[in-house]
Design a protein around this motif. Sequence first.
Motif, mmCIF file in Angstrom:
data_model
loop_
_atom_site.group_PDB
_atom_site.id
_atom_site.type_symbol
_atom_site.label_atom_id
_atom_site.label_comp_id
_atom_site.label_asym_id
_atom_site.label_seq_id
_atom_site.Cartn_x
_atom_site.Cartn_y
_atom_site.Cartn_z
ATOM 1 N N ALA A 68 -6.953 2.622 -1.453
ATOM 2 C CA ALA A 68 -5.885 2.858 -2.429
ATOM 3 C C ALA A 68 -6.248 2.278 -3.791
ATOM 4 O O ALA A 68 -5.964 2.893 -4.827
ATOM 5 N N ALA A 69 -6.880 1.123 -3.802
ATOM 6 C CA ALA A 69 -7.268 0.501 -5.073
ATOM 7 C C ALA A 69 -8.245 1.387 -5.840
ATOM 8 O O ALA A 69 -8.239 1.395 -7.069
ATOM 9 N N THR A 72 2.103 1.678 -3.443
ATOM 10 C CA THR A 72 1.013 2.174 -4.284
ATOM 11 C C THR A 72 0.858 3.677 -4.127
ATOM 12 O O THR A 72 0.746 4.410 -5.117
ATOM 13 N N SER A 120 -2.297 10.776 -1.189
ATOM 14 C CA SER A 120 -1.354 9.653 -1.206
ATOM 15 C C SER A 120 -0.295 9.752 -0.111
ATOM 16 O O SER A 120 0.098 8.733 0.454
ATOM 17 N N VAL A 168 0.846 -1.195 0.000
ATOM 18 C CA VAL A 168 0.000 0.000 0.000
ATOM 19 C C VAL A 168 0.885 1.251 0.000
ATOM 20 O O VAL A 168 0.611 2.215 -0.727
ATOM 21 N N ARG A 221 -3.013 0.273 -8.900
ATOM 22 C CA ARG A 221 -4.258 -0.258 -8.326
ATOM 23 C C ARG A 221 -4.179 -1.768 -8.125
ATOM 24 O O ARG A 221 -4.752 -2.294 -7.176
ATOM 25 N N ALA A 254 -5.932 -0.503 1.870
ATOM 26 C CA ALA A 254 -5.625 -1.019 0.540
ATOM 27 C C ALA A 254 -6.822 -0.875 -0.398
ATOM 28 O O ALA A 254 -6.661 -0.536 -1.576
ATOM 29 N N ALA A 305 0.222 3.639 5.939
ATOM 30 C CA ALA A 305 0.653 2.291 5.545
ATOM 31 C C ALA A 305 1.989 1.937 6.195
ATOM 32 O O ALA A 305 2.181 0.804 6.662
ATOM 33 N N ALA A 311 -5.727 5.097 -6.437
ATOM 34 C CA ALA A 311 -4.353 5.108 -6.946
ATOM 35 C C ALA A 311 -4.316 5.271 -8.457
ATOM 36 O O ALA A 311 -5.327 5.104 -9.150
ATOM 37 N N ALA A 318 -11.735 -4.025 -3.134
ATOM 38 C CA ALA A 318 -10.507 -3.717 -3.875
ATOM 39 C C ALA A 318 -10.452 -4.482 -5.188
ATOM 40 O O ALA A 318 -10.046 -3.941 -6.217
ATOM 41 N N ASP A 373 -1.519 -3.479 -7.334
ATOM 42 C CA ASP A 373 -0.757 -3.713 -6.105
ATOM 43 C C ASP A 373 -1.645 -3.515 -4.882
ATOM 44 O O ASP A 373 -1.574 -4.279 -3.913
ATOM 45 N N ALA A 374 -2.495 -2.495 -4.926
ATOM 46 C CA ALA A 374 -3.384 -2.228 -3.797
ATOM 47 C C ALA A 374 -4.395 -3.366 -3.626
ATOM 48 O O ALA A 374 -4.667 -3.793 -2.495
#
Length: 183
Positions: free
Chosen positions: A118-119, A41, A51, A38, A127, A115, A58, A122, A178, A129-130
């Motif tokens: 973030a998804a 990301t 962010s 996260v 996304r 996460a 995170a 981002a 996510a 990765d999140a």
Amino acid sequence: MTERSLAHELAEAISSGEAVPGSGWVAGVSAALAAALVAKTAKRSEGWSESAGARAQAIELRDRLLALAQQDALAYESALTSLERRDSGLARSLAKAAEVPLAIGEAAADTALLAAEAAGRADGSARADAAAAACLAAGAAQAARRLVEVNLATGPDDDRVARAGRAAEAAAEAAQKALATEP
């Protein structure tokens, strides 16, 4: 140390015949790695206005989970020693061995929720990765839930079992959210 040798060394330690590190430690480290994803990301998402705050959160979760993983290893080792000796501190050791996975589960749920956020926010490929981080954190929360149940050996009416269950459910819902975001 190269990434390959670090990963190999970690896998060797986990697959050894020693009791520690055990599944609680692995759950904590797995959730910490999810939090690290996260943070990555957030770092890679210039278009996400919050962010920097998400990255800081995170990193705090990552560090907390790594500390909890270490605490779990110590608590598990203590519980095993008490069990082996059949000493009077067994109940206390088992309760401690349940408290740490509970904390891991709750922090893993926080990681999964972050996460999922973030998804949704981002930039582009970050996304994925999140979403992966949310799934890893949800798995860690599920593992922690089981450890709480086993260490307490009580019914589902124990508040700690219920809290672990709520954390695992929240993490699973966050992972689904996510995964449902557009890539």
